[in-house]
Design an enzyme around this catalytic site. Sequence first.
Site, short mmCIF file in Angstrom:
data_model
loop_
_atom_site.label_atom_id
_atom_site.label_comp_id
_atom_site.label_asym_id
_atom_site.label_seq_id
_atom_site.Cartn_x
_atom_site.Cartn_y
_atom_site.Cartn_z
N GLU A 1 0.84 -1.18 0.11
CA GLU A 1 0.05 0.05 0.07
C GLU A 1 0.88 1.25 0.12
O GLU A 1 0.67 1.98 -0.71
CB GLU A 1 -0.76 0.23 1.15
CG GLU A 1 -1.79 -1.06 1.29
CD GLU A 1 -1.17 -2.26 2.03
OE1 GLU A 1 -0.01 -2.73 2.00
OE2 GLU A 1 -1.92 -2.99 2.82
N ASP B 1 26.30 -37.54 -0.01
CA ASP B 1 25.85 -37.07 -1.15
C ASP B 1 26.83 -35.76 -1.12
O ASP B 1 26.91 -35.16 -2.44
CB ASP B 1 24.45 -36.71 -1.26
CG ASP B 1 23.70 -37.92 -1.36
OD1 ASP B 1 24.05 -38.83 -1.51
OD2 ASP B 1 22.34 -37.80 -1.49
N LEU C 1 23.28 -27.82 -2.12
CA LEU C 1 21.81 -27.46 -1.86
C LEU C 1 21.40 -26.06 -2.23
O LEU C 1 20.95 -25.25 -1.34
CB LEU C 1 21.57 -27.61 -0.37
CG LEU C 1 21.55 -28.87 0.30
CD1 LEU C 1 21.30 -28.95 1.75
CD2 LEU C 1 20.78 -29.90 -0.39
N GLU D 1 14.64 -32.08 2.05
CA GLU D 1 15.49 -33.10 1.04
C GLU D 1 16.26 -34.30 1.69
O GLU D 1 17.51 -34.63 1.56
CB GLU D 1 16.44 -32.23 0.02
CG GLU D 1 15.81 -31.20 -0.82
CD GLU D 1 16.48 -30.90 -2.33
OE1 GLU D 1 17.27 -31.72 -2.72
OE2 GLU D 1 16.28 -29.86 -2.24
N GLY E 1 17.10 -37.88 3.75
CA GLY E 1 16.85 -39.52 3.74
C GLY E 1 15.57 -39.88 4.46
O GLY E 1 14.71 -39.41 5.05
N ALA F 1 12.92 -38.03 7.01
CA ALA F 1 11.61 -37.88 6.39
C ALA F 1 10.57 -38.69 6.87
O ALA F 1 9.45 -38.09 7.25
CB ALA F 1 11.79 -38.58 4.83
C1 AOF Z 1 0.50 -4.90 4.61
N1 AOF Z 1 1.17 -4.88 3.47
O1 AOF Z 1 2.62 -5.05 1.84
C2 AOF Z 1 2.76 -6.16 3.97
C3 AOF Z 1 1.93 -6.42 5.34
O2 AOF Z 1 7.90 -5.58 9.62
P1 AOF Z 1 6.92 -4.99 8.95
O3 AOF Z 1 6.56 -3.53 9.33
O4 AOF Z 1 7.27 -5.12 7.56
O5 AOF Z 1 5.61 -5.91 9.24
C4 AOF Z 1 5.51 -7.18 8.84
C5 AOF Z 1 3.95 -7.46 9.15
O6 AOF Z 1 3.17 -6.63 8.50
C6 AOF Z 1 3.84 -8.72 8.51
O7 AOF Z 1 4.03 -9.83 9.57
C7 AOF Z 1 2.26 -8.59 8.26
O8 AOF Z 1 1.56 -8.85 9.13
C8 AOF Z 1 2.26 -7.50 7.41
N2 AOF Z 1 2.56 -7.43 6.03
N3 AOF Z 1 0.90 -5.75 5.57
O9 AOF Z 1 -0.46 -4.32 5.10
C9 AOF Z 1 2.21 -5.45 3.24
N4 AOF Z 1 3.99 -7.01 3.83
ZN ZN Z 2 1.10 -2.47 5.93
#
Ligand code: AOF
Ligand code: ZN
Length: 351
Positions: free
Chosen positions: A47, A195, A199, A283, A285, A289
């Site tokens: 936003e 292996d 990764l 990934e 064994g 798993a």
């Molecule tokens: C939104 N718009 O594009 C995203 C949101 O550490 P911050 O401030 O970036 O907050 C992370 C938290 O914000 C994340 O856990 C989720 O709840 C929200 N992410 N919210 O309105 C966004 N990326």
């Molecule tokens: Zn936000």
Amino acid sequence: MKRAIFLASLGKGTTSPNPMVGAVILDKDGNLISEGFHYKSGMPHAEAMAFNNLKKDASGGTIYVNLEPCCHHGKTPPCVDKIIAFGIRKVYISIEDPDRRVSGKGIQLLKDAGIKVHKGLCEKESKELNRSFIHRNITNSAFGVLKWAMSMDGRVGLKNGKSKWITSEDSRSLVHSYRAGFDAIVIGGNTLRKDNPFLTSRGLRNPEPLRVVFTKTLDLPAKSNLWDCNLARTLVIYDASTANKMYLKRIPKCVEVAEISSDNPKLISNLLAKKGCNNVLWECGPKLATSAIKAGCIQELMTFIAPKILGGVSSMNPFNDFEFTDMNDVLNLNASEISFIGTDIFVKSNI
Ligand code: AOF
Ligand code: ZN
């Protein structure tokens, strides 16, 4: 909303621990005037980016966003405040934010400000897009995908341990690109010894996924591709109840080390979630798993099947014994995708 979801998906592989979010702004006459998406934790939310990109007055306008706008002060300020300050009158949201700092509170603040809020548009697609972020927030453990490659007779190696290569080059390079969609990749000490894998996604993700090796003994080789920290970060997790800490000195300083109190894979998944990993590719064994499935760490399976027969009673199986005694108790899977990768068969299923 479909456009917002598409924009959100541009953040795939870079947003963790944050979700993938896209935003589209229309003016009061319904013309598209801005859009944005969240790229990386610490950078503007979707936003905020859309408001930064505004070319016209947004007052009286509408915003579409695939996740409830945040209302907390995290690394960036609350998006709800921006929506109110710019005079938006209508907000379309796909799903609520499962992050406890937000869940429902963002919507309430918008409503309290007299803004019309509509929830539920493209809900299914939005849940699918952020299923790992949602899973981590609800369970405090990482969304787990288990991957293995096997022959038509269900073998992952010969009885002498040889397993290179069961599947084709096409399948193996597809695995590299799948790795790019994961925050971490987990193997056990035996896979490392046998292996000596790299990764990595071969540069398809930057930074590369965290490479994680779980060991009960800490008796890991002094030389290993995982110790090359120029390629990617590595984390060694050891079981403190059984490991010999003497071996710690063999591990180079650039490798991170963490201990857990038992060999329960849930502790690995919880630890990685705490580190901000939304999803993890296992990934490993047969032993790890099997215990990862038993512990509920695996939500999806990716199986590569090569048109080969390895045979043999004692040749390697992808799993150890689950101790099932009744056909009603076995794991029932839901195949969600079946395709050909060159001459191999690829099956994705939910557990
Ligand atoms: C939104 N718009 O594009 C995203 C949101 O550490 P911050 O401030 O970036 O907050 C992370 C938290 O914000 C994340 O856990 C989720 O709840 C929200 N992410 N919210 O309105 C966004 N990326
Ligand atoms: Zn936000």
